[in-house]
Design a protein around this motif. Structure first.
Motif, PDB file in Angstrom:
ATOM      1  N   GLY A  13     -10.550  -0.348  -5.277  1.00 47.53           N
ATOM      2  CA  GLY A  13      -9.462   0.341  -4.593  1.00 47.53           C
ATOM      3  C   GLY A  13      -9.789   1.807  -4.377  1.00 47.53           C
ATOM      4  N   ILE A  14      -8.782   2.669  -4.493  1.00 46.91           N
ATOM      5  CA  ILE A  14      -8.994   4.090  -4.248  1.00 46.91           C
ATOM      6  C   ILE A  14      -9.951   4.695  -5.280  1.00 46.91           C
ATOM      7  CG2 ILE A  14      -7.056   4.931  -5.634  1.00 46.91           C
ATOM      8  CD1 ILE A  14      -8.249   6.226  -2.169  1.00 46.91           C
ATOM      9  N   ILE A  62     -11.368  10.371   4.281  1.00 54.00           N
ATOM     10  CA  ILE A  62     -10.388   9.621   3.484  1.00 54.00           C
ATOM     11  C   ILE A  62      -9.166  10.475   3.189  1.00 54.00           C
ATOM     12  CG2 ILE A  62      -9.977   8.586   1.207  1.00 54.00           C
ATOM     13  CD1 ILE A  62     -12.896   7.646   1.285  1.00 54.00           C
ATOM     14  N   ARG A  63      -9.413  11.745   2.879  1.00 59.21           N
ATOM     15  CA  ARG A  63      -8.319  12.656   2.533  1.00 59.21           C
ATOM     16  C   ARG A  63      -7.371  12.870   3.706  1.00 59.21           C
ATOM     17  NH1 ARG A  63      -6.651  17.691   2.858  1.00 59.21           N
ATOM     18  NH2 ARG A  63      -8.336  18.291   4.269  1.00 59.21           N
ATOM     19  N   ASP A 227      -3.909   4.769  -6.209  1.00 63.29           N
ATOM     20  CA  ASP A 227      -3.467   6.133  -6.504  1.00 63.29           C
ATOM     21  C   ASP A 227      -4.065   7.125  -5.513  1.00 63.29           C
ATOM     22  OD1 ASP A 227      -1.949   7.837  -7.963  1.00 63.29           O
ATOM     23  OD2 ASP A 227      -3.008   7.543  -9.850  1.00 63.29           O
ATOM     24  N   ILE A 228      -3.762   6.939  -4.226  1.00 62.52           N
ATOM     25  CA  ILE A 228      -4.433   7.692  -3.170  1.00 62.52           C
ATOM     26  C   ILE A 228      -4.133   9.192  -3.240  1.00 62.52           C
ATOM     27  CG2 ILE A 228      -2.615   7.410  -1.434  1.00 62.52           C
ATOM     28  CD1 ILE A 228      -4.967   6.944   0.589  1.00 62.52           C
ATOM     29  N   LYS A 229      -2.987   9.575  -3.791  1.00 64.69           N
ATOM     30  CA  LYS A 229      -2.648  10.991  -3.885  1.00 64.69           C
ATOM     31  C   LYS A 229      -3.568  11.739  -4.852  1.00 64.69           C
ATOM     32  CE  LYS A 229       2.238  10.502  -2.631  1.00 64.69           C
ATOM     33  NZ  LYS A 229       3.649  10.716  -3.059  1.00 64.69           N
ATOM     34  N   ARG A 230      -4.267  11.006  -5.699  1.00 62.24           N
ATOM     35  CA  ARG A 230      -5.158  11.634  -6.682  1.00 62.24           C
ATOM     36  C   ARG A 230      -6.631  11.456  -6.296  1.00 62.24           C
ATOM     37  NH1 ARG A 230      -3.442   9.724 -12.540  1.00 62.24           N
ATOM     38  NH2 ARG A 230      -4.639  11.576 -13.117  1.00 62.24           N
ATOM     39  N   SER A 237     -14.112  13.122 -10.692  1.00 64.00           N
ATOM     40  CA  SER A 237     -14.463  12.328 -11.870  1.00 64.00           C
ATOM     41  C   SER A 237     -15.824  11.666 -11.695  1.00 64.00           C
ATOM     42  CB  SER A 237     -13.394  11.252 -12.122  1.00 64.00           C
ATOM     43  OG  SER A 237     -12.173  11.838 -12.524  1.00 64.00           O
ATOM     44  N   GLY A 238     -16.071  11.117 -10.512  1.00 68.96           N
ATOM     45  CA  GLY A 238     -17.365  10.497 -10.245  1.00 68.96           C
ATOM     46  C   GLY A 238     -18.493  11.504 -10.264  1.00 68.96           C
TER      47      GLY A 238
END
Length: 262
Positions: A13-14, A62-63, A227-230, A237-238
């Motif tokens: 997912g996101i 994406i953003r 959780d697309i807003k994050r 994180s990646g």
């Protein structure tokens, strides 16, 4: 002689946005894949990356593009959403729609619903296999390719190492679905999501021994698959997890130095 590096990107997912952070950190270390394979969200990241977009450019796309708003209700029993508008988006950014035109070879994993087995696509058009690889069963209408139905690649192979074997000297597996231990599951939504991730992780961890390097950002356990807003936090994180991994795994770092000199 240059070493050939293959990268397998999982679905999630996101959380798949983390793949972009991983790729960015690897590229900064001088590590560039000779071949990419992906399932679901990993297939999306792989398709745009292999088309020539940088990780930052893909993240910006994406953003600024709300994929949820591009989905239309599907009037059928197979799923509640369809991918028509997403297909239009892919046509805009992934032209020409042809695996052979990519800058880096790509393999997209999907699940053949008709034959109940995994399928790998690396020739012909990209968009239909990409849509198939990301087709979550029950949420989207299955994708028809050559009169057979396909759904999410993560169902049977959520980290497609197999297509890279025999073609690469080193294989990097990337999983964006780490789970932490929990005492309780608060609701049905969380129960279903955790159960699905557990099943996908099972086929990921079975393939882990085939990887020379395995990157799994542990902090992603705190993010939902939708959780697309994050997305910005997931991207970071990646990136940060890969920087740490490079520091702790000198053979991978040295590979980067070798590749940079080559």
């Amino acid at each position: 002689m240059d070493n050939k590096v293959g990268i397998a990107l999982s679905g999630g997912g996101i959380r798949g946005v983390a793949h972009l952070g991983v790729l960015k950190a690897l590229n900064e270390a001088g590590i560039y894949p000779s071949m990419v394979a992906g399932s679901s969200a990993g297939a999306i990241a792989g398709a745009f990356y292999c088309s020539g977009f940088t990780p930052d450019q893909i993240f910006e796309l994406i953003r600024t593009t709300n994929f949820i708003k591009l989905l239309k209700p599907a009037i059928s029993w197979k799923g509640i959403l369809k991918m028509d508008s997403v297909e239009n988006l892919y046509e805009k950014y992934l032209a020409p729609n042809d695996f052979s035109k990519l800058k880096i070879p790509l393999v997209v994993a999907a699940t053949n619903l008709s034959k109940a087995r995994v399928a790998y696509f690396d020739k012909g058009e990209i968009i239909k296999p990409l849509m198939a690889s990301t087709c979550i069963p029950g949420l989207f209408d299955p994708i028809s390719i050559d009169e057979e139905l396909y759904i999410d690649g993560g169902i049977l192979n959520n980290m497609p190492i197999d297509p890279l074997e025999g073609h690469c000297d080193f294989i990097i597996g990337v999983n964006c679905n780490h789970l932490t231990e929990v005492d309780t599951v608060p609701n049905m939504k969380k129960l279903i999501e955790r159960t699905v991730i557990m099943a996908m992780n099972c086929n990921v961890y079975n393939r882990r021994p085939k990887c020379d390097f395995f990157i799994e950002p542990l902090s992603l356990a705190s993010f939902s698959a939708f959780d697309i807003k994050r997305a910005g936090e997931i991207y970071d994180s990646g990136y940060k997890a890969t920087l740490t991994y490079l520091e702790k795994n000198k053979p991978l770092s040295e590979l980067g130095k070798f590749e940079a000199k080559g």
